[in-house]
Design a protein around this motif. Sequence first.
Motif, PDB file in Angstrom:
ATOM      1  N   LEU A 167       0.752  -1.364  -0.054  1.00  0.00           N
ATOM      2  CA  LEU A 167      -0.070  -0.122   0.061  1.00  0.00           C
ATOM      3  C   LEU A 167       0.907   1.375   0.130  1.00  0.00           C
ATOM      4  CD1 LEU A 167      -2.893   1.443   0.264  1.00  0.00           C
ATOM      5  CD2 LEU A 167      -2.570   1.116   2.753  1.00  0.00           C
ATOM      6  N   LEU A 168       0.540   2.179  -0.869  1.00  0.00           N
ATOM      7  CA  LEU A 168       1.274   3.399  -0.934  1.00  0.00           C
ATOM      8  C   LEU A 168       0.408   4.462  -0.762  1.00  0.00           C
ATOM      9  CD1 LEU A 168       3.449   2.817  -4.398  1.00  0.00           C
ATOM     10  CD2 LEU A 168       4.148   2.784  -2.039  1.00  0.00           C
ATOM     11  N   ILE A 169       0.653   5.403  -0.029  1.00  0.00           N
ATOM     12  CA  ILE A 169      -0.050   6.521   0.594  1.00  0.00           C
ATOM     13  C   ILE A 169       0.568   7.925   0.275  1.00  0.00           C
ATOM     14  CG2 ILE A 169      -1.166   7.570   2.475  1.00  0.00           C
ATOM     15  CD1 ILE A 169      -1.137   5.132   3.984  1.00  0.00           C
ATOM     16  N   ALA A 170       0.154   8.371  -0.806  1.00  0.00           N
ATOM     17  CA  ALA A 170       0.577   9.883  -1.441  1.00  0.00           C
ATOM     18  C   ALA A 170      -0.145  10.963  -0.532  1.00  0.00           C
ATOM     19  CB  ALA A 170       0.390   9.818  -2.820  1.00  0.00           C
ATOM     20  N   LEU A 171       0.633  11.925   0.144  1.00  0.00           N
ATOM     21  CA  LEU A 171       0.349  12.908   0.874  1.00  0.00           C
ATOM     22  C   LEU A 171       0.627  14.134  -0.036  1.00  0.00           C
ATOM     23  CD1 LEU A 171       2.403  12.013   4.312  1.00  0.00           C
ATOM     24  CD2 LEU A 171      -0.202  11.314   3.320  1.00  0.00           C
ATOM     25  N   SER A 172      -0.405  15.040   0.436  1.00  0.00           N
ATOM     26  CA  SER A 172      -0.338  16.434  -0.434  1.00  0.00           C
ATOM     27  C   SER A 172       0.897  17.168  -0.122  1.00  0.00           C
ATOM     28  CB  SER A 172      -1.494  17.239   0.353  1.00  0.00           C
ATOM     29  OG  SER A 172      -1.294  17.471   1.663  1.00  0.00           O
ATOM     30  N   SER A 173       1.774  16.635   0.841  1.00  0.00           N
ATOM     31  CA  SER A 173       2.964  17.278   1.076  1.00  0.00           C
ATOM     32  C   SER A 173       4.268  16.894   0.170  1.00  0.00           C
ATOM     33  CB  SER A 173       3.291  17.143   2.771  1.00  0.00           C
ATOM     34  OG  SER A 173       3.134  15.648   3.253  1.00  0.00           O
ATOM     35  N   THR A 174       3.939  16.169  -0.684  1.00  0.00           N
ATOM     36  CA  THR A 174       4.757  15.483  -1.766  1.00  0.00           C
ATOM     37  C   THR A 174       5.696  14.313  -0.924  1.00  0.00           C
ATOM     38  OG1 THR A 174       6.585  17.163  -1.256  1.00  0.00           O
ATOM     39  CG2 THR A 174       4.889  17.535  -3.046  1.00  0.00           C
ATOM     40  N   GLU A 175       4.905  13.720   0.170  1.00  0.00           N
ATOM     41  CA  GLU A 175       5.536  12.583   0.835  1.00  0.00           C
ATOM     42  C   GLU A 175       4.680  11.325   0.370  1.00  0.00           C
ATOM     43  OE1 GLU A 175       7.560  13.238   4.834  1.00  0.00           O
ATOM     44  OE2 GLU A 175       5.980  14.950   4.787  1.00  0.00           O
ATOM     45  N   VAL A 176       5.667  10.186   0.360  1.00  0.00           N
ATOM     46  CA  VAL A 176       5.038   8.996   0.196  1.00  0.00           C
ATOM     47  C   VAL A 176       5.143   7.800   1.502  1.00  0.00           C
ATOM     48  CG1 VAL A 176       4.371   7.119  -1.436  1.00  0.00           C
ATOM     49  CG2 VAL A 176       4.921   9.414  -2.208  1.00  0.00           C
ATOM     50  N   LEU A 177       4.026   7.083   1.854  1.00  0.00           N
ATOM     51  CA  LEU A 177       4.327   6.323   2.933  1.00  0.00           C
ATOM     52  C   LEU A 177       3.858   4.772   2.418  1.00  0.00           C
ATOM     53  CD1 LEU A 177       2.333   8.165   5.712  1.00  0.00           C
ATOM     54  CD2 LEU A 177       4.716   8.355   5.314  1.00  0.00           C
ATOM     55  N   TYR A 178       4.897   3.929   3.176  1.00  0.00           N
ATOM     56  CA  TYR A 178       4.493   2.674   2.712  1.00  0.00           C
ATOM     57  C   TYR A 178       4.246   1.656   3.696  1.00  0.00           C
ATOM     58  CZ  TYR A 178       5.751  -2.260   1.233  1.00  0.00           C
ATOM     59  OH  TYR A 178       5.950  -3.613   0.944  1.00  0.00           O
ATOM     60  N   VAL A 179       3.067   0.932   3.441  1.00  0.00           N
ATOM     61  CA  VAL A 179       2.563  -0.132   4.506  1.00  0.00           C
ATOM     62  C   VAL A 179       2.194  -1.454   3.923  1.00  0.00           C
ATOM     63  CG1 VAL A 179       0.833  -0.451   6.295  1.00  0.00           C
ATOM     64  CG2 VAL A 179       1.529   1.979   5.666  1.00  0.00           C
ATOM     65  N   ASN A 180       2.793  -2.327   4.594  1.00  0.00           N
ATOM     66  CA  ASN A 180       2.816  -3.835   4.035  1.00  0.00           C
ATOM     67  C   ASN A 180       1.702  -4.498   4.723  1.00  0.00           C
ATOM     68  OD1 ASN A 180       3.675  -6.931   4.154  1.00  0.00           O
ATOM     69  ND2 ASN A 180       4.345  -5.874   2.296  1.00  0.00           N
ATOM     70  N   ARG A 181       0.953  -5.259   4.191  1.00  0.00           N
ATOM     71  CA  ARG A 181       0.015  -6.212   4.844  1.00  0.00           C
ATOM     72  C   ARG A 181       0.175  -7.045   6.041  1.00  0.00           C
ATOM     73  NH1 ARG A 181      -3.266 -10.415   1.281  1.00  0.00           N
ATOM     74  NH2 ARG A 181      -1.618 -11.564   1.543  1.00  0.00           N
ATOM     75  N   ASN A 182       1.466  -7.396   6.190  1.00  0.00           N
ATOM     76  CA  ASN A 182       1.918  -8.238   7.162  1.00  0.00           C
ATOM     77  C   ASN A 182       2.417  -7.327   8.285  1.00  0.00           C
ATOM     78  OD1 ASN A 182       0.826 -10.534   5.810  1.00  0.00           O
ATOM     79  ND2 ASN A 182       2.897 -10.469   4.722  1.00  0.00           N
ATOM     80  N   GLY A 183       2.661  -6.046   8.236  1.00  0.00           N
ATOM     81  CA  GLY A 183       3.201  -5.168   9.090  1.00  0.00           C
ATOM     82  C   GLY A 183       2.206  -3.951   9.541  1.00  0.00           C
ATOM     83  N   GLN A 184       2.657  -3.569  10.781  1.00  0.00           N
ATOM     84  CA  GLN A 184       1.851  -2.190  11.308  1.00  0.00           C
ATOM     85  C   GLN A 184       2.634  -1.102  11.085  1.00  0.00           C
ATOM     86  OE1 GLN A 184      -1.315  -3.929  11.686  1.00  0.00           O
ATOM     87  NE2 GLN A 184      -1.229  -2.254  13.480  1.00  0.00           N
ATOM     88  N   LYS A 185       3.936  -1.150  10.575  1.00  0.00           N
ATOM     89  CA  LYS A 185       4.647   0.063  10.838  1.00  0.00           C
ATOM     90  C   LYS A 185       4.494   0.777   9.475  1.00  0.00           C
ATOM     91  CE  LYS A 185       9.615   1.418  11.326  1.00  0.00           C
ATOM     92  NZ  LYS A 185      11.074   0.721  11.354  1.00  0.00           N
ATOM     93  N   VAL A 186       4.521   1.939   9.475  1.00  0.00           N
ATOM     94  CA  VAL A 186       4.292   3.053   8.365  1.00  0.00           C
ATOM     95  C   VAL A 186       5.568   3.546   7.956  1.00  0.00           C
ATOM     96  CG1 VAL A 186       3.264   5.312   7.538  1.00  0.00           C
ATOM     97  CG2 VAL A 186       1.858   3.769   9.163  1.00  0.00           C
ATOM     98  N   ARG A 187       6.008   3.171   6.897  1.00  0.00           N
ATOM     99  CA  ARG A 187       7.499   3.611   6.423  1.00  0.00           C
ATOM    100  C   ARG A 187       7.583   4.551   5.330  1.00  0.00           C
ATOM    101  NH1 ARG A 187      10.140  -2.137   5.293  1.00  0.00           N
ATOM    102  NH2 ARG A 187      12.025  -1.112   5.575  1.00  0.00           N
ATOM    103  N   PRO A 188       8.353   5.796   5.637  1.00  0.00           N
ATOM    104  CA  PRO A 188       8.319   6.824   4.570  1.00  0.00           C
ATOM    105  C   PRO A 188       9.195   6.462   3.449  1.00  0.00           C
ATOM    106  CG  PRO A 188       9.311   7.541   6.629  1.00  0.00           C
ATOM    107  CD  PRO A 188       8.875   6.153   6.929  1.00  0.00           C
TER     108      PRO A 188
END
Length: 973
Positions: free
Chosen positions: A112-133
């Motif tokens: 899962l990729l989460i694109a923010l309006s601040s031009t940052e992108v976060l990554y989350v894997n289904r098997n993990g809880q950690k949000v990784r920039p």
Amino acid sequence: MASILDEYEDSLSRSAVLQPGCPSVGIPHSGYVNAQLEKEVPIFTKQRIDFTPSERITSLVVSCNQLCMSLGKDTLLRIDLGKANEPNHVELGRKDDARVHKMFLDHTGCHLLIALSSTEVLYVNRNGQKVRPLARWKGQLVESVGWNKALGTESSTGPILVGTAQGQIFEAELSASEGGLFGPAPDLYFRPLYVLNEEGGPAPVCSLEAERGPDGRGFVIATTRQRLFQFIGRAAEGTEAQGFSGLFAAYADHPPPFREFPSSLGYSELAFYTPKLRSAPRAFAWMMGDGVLYGALDCGRPDSLLSEERVWEYPEGVGPGASPPLAVVLTQFHFLLLLADRVEAVCTLTGQVVLRDHFLEKFGPLKHMVKDSSTGHLWAYTERAVFRYHVQREARDVWRTYLDMNRFDLAKEYCRERPDCLDTVLAREADYCFRQRRYLESARCYALTQSYFEEIALKFLEARQEEALAEFLQRKLASLKPAERTQATLLTTWLTELYLSRLGALQGDPEALNFYRETRERFQAFLSSPRHKEWLFASRASIHELLASHGDTEHMVYFAVIMQDYERVVAYHCQHEAYEEALAVLARHRDPQLFYKFSPILIRHIPRQLVDAWIELGSRLDARQLIPALVNYSQGGEAQQVSQAIRYMEFCVNELGETEQAIHNYLLSLYARGQPASLLAYLEQAGASPHRVHYDLKYALRLCAEHGHHRACVHVYKVLELYEEAVDLALQVDVDLAKQCADLPEEDEELRKKLWLKIARHVVQEEEDVQTAMACLASCPLLKIEDVLPFFPDFVTIDHFKEAICSSLKAYNHHIQELQREMEEATASAQRIRRDLQELRGRYGTVEPQDKCATCDFPLLNRPFYLFLCGHMFHADCLLQAVRPGLPAYKQARLEELQRKLGAAPAPTKGSARAKEAEGGAAAGGPSREQLKADLDELVAAECVYCGELMIRSIDRPFIDPQRYEEEHLSWL
């Protein structure tokens, strides 16, 4: 959040209903009953999810049964739809005012990729809880992601494409491995590949789709606000894992092909339809300013993937500046357009709007719509509600649309499991082909429908299309069931009549020679078709009548061969005097019954060839069944006729070993009439035993007598053991032959003497040959001179018999001397016997006290014993036990009787009156005790058991009794 996805149908929302343009009820047609028993379920059914979000929904994505939505600005809600009661909340941990711009979920539902309006992108894997920039991605406002469906896995995305608002396309790869505090970052690399431009410069990359075709070629479709770009190429072998750099490098010097439209929404969206997960997409839909461009994707085309393109223009009130569409999703036959207050479904086949589903204002305006390719479900959401569309039997009425478009092949494909609809399509196709004057295609389609047979047949007759009518009849014939014999007979007869009429009309026309040949080939193909064989066989009688009425002898024979009616074929050849062709048919099919039937005709014209065919078949033919044909043929008496008959009969007797009396009798008759020289040889070869000859002896005798074959008659007499008749007849032929006959009764000297006397009388009285008579006398030792003297006349002088008389006297004298010698030898033998008897009376043996029994090895004198001249000594009971097994059964019975009588007889006492009385009683009423003992000695002690014949007869007996062999064998171990 308990039971967050327990579905129910909201009382305020309604199910999507199809518009009249796409009905779901089949067309009634003759031959089928079409009744709708229950209400048809709509294709698109909307359901609201029983879920009230704690904050407004800002974004929602679904893939592989994994749903992810962002709530507010800092909460991520993940739900495995297979475990809907176990939602997962993840805090993004943002302290600034950045909001979620877009979310992207790959085809596996893991990345899962989460694109923010601040031009940052976060990554989350289904098997993990950690949000990784993603540090390498910072500074890029991501608008689209092209996932790698070929190389992407749960642990890695493989090379992917990223489109930004600045028009750049990057290549990146993400890894799910966290690796601890100092482990590698999830973004393995992030490098630019290409920049998309419009007329004003770089334009945002609104959509990206990366796919690989079945042939291994890769292609990327990217869209901006007004353009759709295509990147097509094949990666170098072994470089698939290196990503898309090679594909985009090919367009470094020139722009890729693109489609452009003038209007702009400020954004666009691209949707693909893929039948199965990880398969190549089949169709596309591109939502842009002028409408929706949709069509098929053809991965095999070298220049462009897009085919069958059409543009669905927005209706009034929809589009730029009015009510702009927000999203588009594509199903197999529809694309659904999301507006702020409704969802519209458009049929991609007709371009008609088949669904307008309005949403209530209380839920707020619609935000976006996505599709889960793995399940086919469609998801739409507002800030306060989530809805799901079920797509059920979307292709149910597509056949009707294709039918209206005259695309009959596709219409038949989509109603294959609905016989009533398929029948409608076939009938419409048949009518269409008929109107287009494609009569053969029309006939093939009509044959598959349930239309009335008579109407279709009349239709072709009125159009004078006999060829199409024949095609229709043939296909109808092939579809008949085994029980429909009447219909089959009608169709086969009608087809035969059509072909024969056409052949008759074309025959003799030089200009139509080729057409005549084609028609004849089709007719022969019809007659020989395996599909029609059963029906043609059932109707063969009527077909033969039709062929005969048209005088078509060629096809009459052809059809008879196909039906294996070889009798008719042979009869036809015989009627037309084509006897060799008839025999060729018989020899090819080797049917004995046909040989039996037609041999009487063929043997009169081609005897040699027919006999050759008989001989080739060998034992498959019953020669008895062929005798009538041979008899009729050989009655003419010509040498050739008889020789052919004899040739086959000799083959049966000599090669096949026939023993049937009729065959041998007939061969005898042929020999008697045509080959007398072979008659006697055959009789002699058959032998002289009356039980072993295979012909009838009386018939042979009569046959030989009728034709005057005396030597053969003599042989038959000899086989019958009628030696007197044989000698009488032989004397008429040859005296030597009579002599041979006279010597045959070897065991009956009286008969032999009688036969020789017949010969002597014949020689003396008939031939008056004294020398020959004397030779006869010398040939038979049974005859004497005195036996033949009475046959000579009185005037014969003694000089003729002088030698014979002297020989006879010498023989008598020699015989007398032999008798005297035998008498002397007998007298001498009698004297020697008397002398031996005298010597035996005085012969004795001596038994020593230490002598032992030869059997039991115990002292001999302890019990009664026997002493033999050879020196062997036995106890009486031991000798009895040794002799008994070698005696015959009757002697063993006699031995037991003597023992029983001897045991019953009283032992006499010497000098007593009782002994004398016992001896007197024995003499008066039965054998005495002494006589019984003498008889017993004669049985037991006639010879030594070790030196006499008993021992010789037992030479083949084993030393050890077989019944005691095992016991004896074990005793030696």
